[in-house]
Design a protein around this motif. Structure first.
Motif: not given
Length: 273
Positions: A179, A208, A210, A212, A223-225, A227, A252
């Protein structure tokens, strides 16, 4: 080497930023090494694996003592712990990360109530093929020499990329299994910070990411992500900003180097937009 050449070489070395490496480490809390002027300590895990404690002394002023730690490589489970000790060696606070092959990093801000001499303890534990990186700074270390951040968006929690006036940041994925972490900072108002992550790249390739929002202690507040394997995908989230002032966000990403990201910031919390 002639005296003139030696003097020139010595002067050049004195002008280069100093970073602590393994040969500069002290394993004695009674005789710690001096923390480098740029606040950076980096090295490999102990020979033969196992655990080691390294000690560094630093004079701090009252304020925020910011830190960023990371561990990578080795292909096996590893840990890295950073502890703040008082001048007598008693622990004040600490935190740690665990990592596998893809690496990990984390941030934390220690609160320094009174100025004076403090001791930093860095504890790596894991396979010797692993490496660690520790960066220290903040208002408690005002004379720190900023480290080189390189081109592109900043990977430093201590020296984040300012959110531009148009609220848009973008970049390419670096590729590889690990990452990658990027940091952005903005002067925000109390209100809603609207955000959108957009990922693009080859169809079928994993993408992918995220985003934060970090709090005053450098920990994740919200946070959220996202994918996806689609050629293009996006996600949105509003972060609630409860106080006006400087805030740091961490992005990230993980995926092939043909991928790209774009982050958009807006809402009534972003005064500049």
């Amino acid at each position: 080497m002639t005296g003139r050449k030696f003097a020139a070489a010595f002067l050049l070395s004195a002008l280069l930023p100093v970073t602590a490496h393994a040969e500069n480490f002290s394993t004695s809390v009674l005789n710690p090494a001096a923390l480098p002027a740029n606040g950076v300590v980096t090295g490999n895990y102990p020979t033969g694996g196992g655990q080691a404690n390294y000690y560094f002394a630093v004079d701090l002023k009252p304020g925020a003592f910011a830190s960023q730690i990371s561990a990578q490589g080795g292909g096996k489970y590893k840990t890295l712990t950073l502890a703040l000790l008082d001048g007598a060696g008693a622990k004040i606070d600490s935190y740690y990360i665990t990592a596998s092959d893809d690496g990990r990093e984390a941030t934390h801000v220690f609160s320094i109530d009174s100025g004076g001499r403090y001791i930093i303890r860095v504890t790596p534990e894991g396979p010797e093929a692993s490496a660690f990186h520790v960066a220290l700074g903040g208002s408690a270390l005002p004379d720190r020499q900023p480290a080189e951040t390189g081109s592109g968006n900043s990977k430093s929690f201590l020296d984040p990329t300012p959110i531009p006036a148009n609220g848009v940041v973008s970049g390419k994925f670096p590729g590889g299994a690990a990452s990658s972490y990027y940091y952005f900072a903005g002067d925000l108002k109390a209100g809603q910070l609207m955000t959108q992550i957009t990922l693009t790249g080859r169809p079928g390739a994993m993408k992918w990411a995220s985003l934060e929002l970090l709090n005053d202690q450098g920990r994740v507040d919200q946070e959220y992500h996202l994918s996806r394997t689609d050629a293009s995908a996006d996600a949105t989230k509003n972060f609630a900003i409860d106080r006006s002032g400087r805030h740091v966000l961490r992005l990230t990403v993980q995926g092939v180097e043909t991928n790209a990201y774009k982050i958009e910031f807006g809402g009534d919390a972003l005064a500049a937009k």
